[in-house]
Design an enzyme around this catalytic site. Structure first.
Site, PDB file in Angstrom:
ATOM      1  CB  CYS A 206       3.366   7.480   3.084  1.00 30.05           C
ATOM      2  SG  CYS A 206       3.899   6.198   4.232  1.00 30.05           S
TER       3      CYS A 206
ATOM      4  CD  GLU B  26      -2.955  -1.150   2.238  1.00 33.92           C
ATOM      5  OE1 GLU B  26      -4.124  -1.418   1.931  1.00 33.92           O
ATOM      6  OE2 GLU B  26      -2.615  -0.923   3.404  1.00 33.92           O
TER       7      GLU B  26
END
Ligand code: SAH
Length: 356
Positions: free
Chosen positions: A103, A90
C-alpha cells in the site's frame, strides 16, 4: 541532474532521443534499474562507454530513504519513508496466503479533509514525484526479497503481487506523477504488473476519472462512505464539488472497460451504518457492476468517531448481499502498529496551516 526514476518508458525514450541515442536505450535502462537493481552507470555494460560517461554528468537515480520499520503481530509491516528534510510518508506491506500487497502513498498529507481520516487531519504539504511513488515499490521489493532469501523462502515472482494506491494522499489530484509511476509498475521492462493488480483508491475526482479511464485504466476503488449527498457532504467534503449523481455516472462509465468498480464504505457507529443507509446504498448502486468493501473504522488520537459493532456491520452486509451486491468486510490488518486504513501519518510539514 535529471532523476531518471521520474521518467516512464515514454519519458525515457524522449530523453535518449534528445541525446541523439536510439530509443531502445530506454528499455535497457529500465531493465537495469527495476529488474537488476543496478544504479551504477558503469555497470550497465550494454551501453556504450561514451554514453555511460555522458549519463554520469547529467543523470542520476535518487530514491527516498527508509527511516524505520515496524512489524505487526499479523505480519503486516509499516515503513516510514523520508522524502526530504521535513517530510516523510508511510507505506504498508500486507502479506496474505495468495498475494502480497503493498500500500503506497501519493502525497505528503492530504488536502481533502475527510472527517474520519488521520492523514486528512494533518493537512497537505506537496505531491510526491514519480520517483518517490515508484521508489516505494523499488524499496519494499528489495527488502522483502532480501528477507525471503535470509529465511530460505525465496519467491521472487510474488514478492509483491499487488499494489494499492491507498496510502497517504489523493492520487487523482497528483494525476500525472501517479500515472507515470503506475505505467512503470505495469511495464514489462520494469515490474510487469497487470493493470488488474494495481488498485487506485480515490474520493472520486470526477473529471480525473474519465482521464484515468482513457490513459491508464487500472482497478478502481472509490471511497463512497455515504448513501446520500447530505451525509457524504459531511464526511467527504469534496462531495460538494462532485456530488453522488455525477460520481456514480463516472463510475458507471469506468466500469464499462473494467469488470467492476469497488466501493469503499467506512463503518462509523450511528453515523452511516443503519439499515436505512444500507437500503439507500442498494438503490444508489443499482445497475453498476459493483463490489463493496466495508471498512470497520480505525480509530486514532483525538477523534470522536467509533467503529460500528460487528453485529451492525453484518446486518449492513447482509442487506447488500441480499440485493446481489458482492460485499466483503475488510480485515483489520496491522492496527497494533497504526498501519490500518486511515491511520497513516508520517511526518508532514503542514504548509497549508502555516499559511492560515
Ligand atoms: N484518498 C484516497 C486514498 C487514501 S485512503 C481515498 O480517499 O480513497 C484509503 C481508504 O481508507 C479510503 O477508503 C479512506 O476513506 C479509508 N479511511 C480513511 N480513514 C479511515 C479510518 N480512520 N478508518 C478506516 N478507513 C479509513
Amino acid at each position: 541532474m535529471i532523476n531518471l526514476l521520474n521518467l516512464d518508458r515514454e519519458g525515457l525514450t524522449s530523453f535518449f532521443v534528445e541525446l541523439g541515442e536510439k530509443p531502445f536505450r530506454a528499455t535497457q535502462i529500465m531493465k537495469w534499474v527495476y529488474q537488476q537493481d543496478v544504479f551504477d552507470f558503469d555497470k550497465m555494460t550494454n551501453l556504450s562507454k561514451d554514453l555511460r560517461q555522458r549519463l554520469q554528468t547529467i543523470a542520476c537515480f535518487k530514491l527516498p530513504e527508509i527511516q524505520t520499520m515496524q512489524v505487526s503481530q499479523d505480519g503486516t509491516r509499516k515503513w516510514l519513508v523520508q522524502l526530504d528534510s521535513g517530510n516523510s510518508i508511510e507505506m504498508v506491506f500486507i502479506p496474505e496466503e495468495e498475494r502480497n500487497t503493498l500500500c503506497i502513498s501519493s502525497q505528503v498529507g492530504c488536502a481533502l479533509d475527510c472527517t474520519f481520516c488521520a492523514t486528512g487531519k494533518q493537512g497537505f504539504n506537496r505531491n510526491l514525484t514519480t520517483a518517490e511513488i515508484v521508489g516505494q515499490l523499488w524499496l519494499a521489493k528489495k527488502i522483502i526479497i532480501a528477507d525471503a532469501i535470509a529465511n530460505n523462502k525465496p519467491n521472487f515472482k510474488h514478492a509483491i503481487s499487488n499494489v494499492v494506491i491507498m496510502g497517504m494522499g489523493e492520487p487523482l489530484t497528483n494525476f500525472d506523477n501517479v500515472v507515470a509511476a503506475m505505467r512503470i509498475m505495469m511495464d514489462d521492462f520494469a515490474y510487469g504488473l497487470s493493470r488488474r493488480r494495481i488498485t487506485l483508491s480515490t474520493v472520486g475526482i470526477v473529471p480525473a476519472l474519465q482521464r484515468l479511464k482513457e490513459q491508464c485504466p487500472v482497478s478502481l476503488a472509490v471511497s463512497l462512505h455515504a448513501s446520500n449527498d447530505a451525509l457524504r457532504d459531511q464526511l467527504v467534503p469534496i462531495n460538494k464539488k462532485y456530488p453522488l449523481a455525477k460520481l456514480i455516472e463516472a463510475c458507471r462509465s469506468y466500469a464499462q472497460d473494467n469488470r467492476h468498480v469497488t466501493f469503499e464504505y467506512v463503518m462509523l457507529k450511528n453515523i452511516n451504518d443503519s439499515t436505512a443507509n444500507a437500503h439507500e446504498l442498494v438503490k444508489l448502486l443499482r445497475g453498476i457492476p459493483a463490489k463493496i468493501n466495508l471498512i470497520p473504522f480505525n480509530p486514532f488520537p483525538n477523534i470522536d468517531y467509533q467503529r460500528s459493532t460487528l453485529e451492525d456491520i453484518n446486518k449492513f452486509r447482509d442487506i447488500l448481499m441480499q440485493a446481489g451486491l458482492v460485499t466483503v468486510t475488510r480485515k483489520i490488518r496491522g492496527d497494533d502498529i497504526n498501519a490500518a486504513c486511515g491511520q497513516l501519518a508520517g511526518k508532514v510539514q503542514n504548509l497549508r496551516l502555516k499559511v492560515d
